[in-house]
Design an enzyme around this catalytic site. Structure first.
Site, PDB file in Angstrom:
ATOM      1  N   SER A 161      48.461  44.713  49.533  1.00 52.98           N
ATOM      2  CA  SER A 161      48.976  43.571  49.941  1.00 52.98           C
ATOM      3  C   SER A 161      49.010  42.445  49.199  1.00 52.98           C
ATOM      4  O   SER A 161      48.704  42.527  48.053  1.00 52.98           O
ATOM      5  CB  SER A 161      48.344  42.987  51.269  1.00 52.98           C
ATOM      6  OG  SER A 161      48.406  41.569  51.548  1.00 52.98           O
ATOM      7  N   TYR A 174      41.207  39.886  56.257  1.00 48.85           N
ATOM      8  CA  TYR A 174      42.598  40.621  55.846  1.00 48.85           C
ATOM      9  C   TYR A 174      42.363  40.570  54.387  1.00 48.85           C
ATOM     10  O   TYR A 174      42.699  41.867  53.615  1.00 48.85           O
ATOM     11  CB  TYR A 174      43.723  40.138  56.362  1.00 48.85           C
ATOM     12  CG  TYR A 174      44.840  41.249  56.208  1.00 48.85           C
ATOM     13  CD1 TYR A 174      44.986  42.073  56.913  1.00 48.85           C
ATOM     14  CD2 TYR A 174      46.033  40.723  55.219  1.00 48.85           C
ATOM     15  CE1 TYR A 174      46.201  43.049  56.823  1.00 48.85           C
ATOM     16  CE2 TYR A 174      46.824  41.530  54.933  1.00 48.85           C
ATOM     17  CZ  TYR A 174      47.126  42.721  55.718  1.00 48.85           C
ATOM     18  OH  TYR A 174      48.150  43.588  55.670  1.00 48.85           O
TER      19      TYR A 174
END
Length: 278
Positions: A161, A174
């Site tokens: 990510s 996250y």
């Protein structure tokens, strides 16, 4: 077709990005196994694959659950044989693991604070995010790479990510988990190199799917404040589309074009990481 007859396992294939990957692999002649928690979403992907004459097996499982994933592995072996390509796309975030403030506010130390700061995040949800992103990658790698090693090689793609490179505001769990994916990808690539298994990761920038649309867009199709902020830091001035990640996947699984590539994380981000915003 180079990949005709190969077996590809794609987790998270009920989602926008990984369903596109699964559909493309089927078009290349792969026997595709799609894995996720929602059978309804998997069946929608399966229908698209079958409509174009592809082979697909949908299997409902939680990628964090070792026993469920063992069952998936056995069904893959029994139906199609050894997995040659593993795409670890399952993962995500939890709303209750997201702070509602971007920096410390003394009010969060007081009883009755209505928002979520770091000090009152639910740690069960925090841990859940780490579990689905980290263990939901580790477990499929451990199971399917065993068969790849016995079979003489294979290819694994994990999902990182933008948070792998820099932690974005409000999503600490996250960000933590996606930073770990890049590190694990490097470790596993070095470990599995003697088995002729290449392990890489893709780090998507900002792409529109059902979940991100609510965060990045307004009901009339404009940009939310967060969406506008992201666009202002993205030199290409747009969000990405699933086909642009499919192209990166196809390069990484190509044993000729990327046969000497392992242990890397590839940003597909419209220039987001290159732009300081100044």
């Amino acid at each position: 077709m180079k990949n005709k007859g190969k077996v590809a396992v794609v987790t998270g294939a009920g989602g926008t990005i990984c369903s596109a990957m699964a559909i493309d692999l089927a078009k290349q002649g792969c026997k595709v196994v799609i894995v996720g928690r929602s059978m309804d979403k998997l069946e929608a992907t399966q229908a698209k694959i079958k409509a174009e004459g592809g082979e697909c097996l949908p299997l409902s499982a939680d990628v964090r659950n070792l026993e469920q994933m063992k069952e998936v592995r056995e069904k893959v072996l029994a139906t199609y044989g050894v997995c040659n390509i593993l795409i670890n796309g399952a993962g995500g975030n939890q709303p209750d693991a997201v702070t509602t403030i971007s920096e410390f506010d003394p009010a969060e130390l007081e009883e009755g604070f209505e928002g979520r700061g770091f000090f009152n995040l639910g740690l069960d949800k925090f841990q859940d995010v780490i579990s689905v992103n980290i263990m939901g990658t580790v477990i499929p790698c451990r199971l399917f790479a065993q068969d790849m090693a016995k079979n003489g090689g294979g290819c694994i793609i994990n999902f990182a990510s933008m948070n792998t490179y820099r932690p974005l505001s409000r999503i600490p769990a996250y960000a933590l988990s996606k930073a770990g994916i890049s590190n694990f990808t490097q470790w596993l690539a070095a470990y599995l190199a003697p088995a002729k298994i290449r392990v890489n990761a893709i780090a998507p920038g900002f792409f529109i799917n059902d979940r991100s649309a609510k965060l990045l867009l307004t009901p009339d199709g404009g940009f939310s404040p967060r969406g506008a902020s992201i666009i202002s830091h993205t030199p290409m001035k747009r969000f990405g589309g699933a086909p642009e990640l499919v192209g990166c996947m196809n390069w990484l699984i190509d044993d000729d074009a990327a046969g000497f590539v392992t242990g890397i994380t590839v940003p597909v981000d419209g220039g987001f990481l290159s732009c300081s915003g100044l």
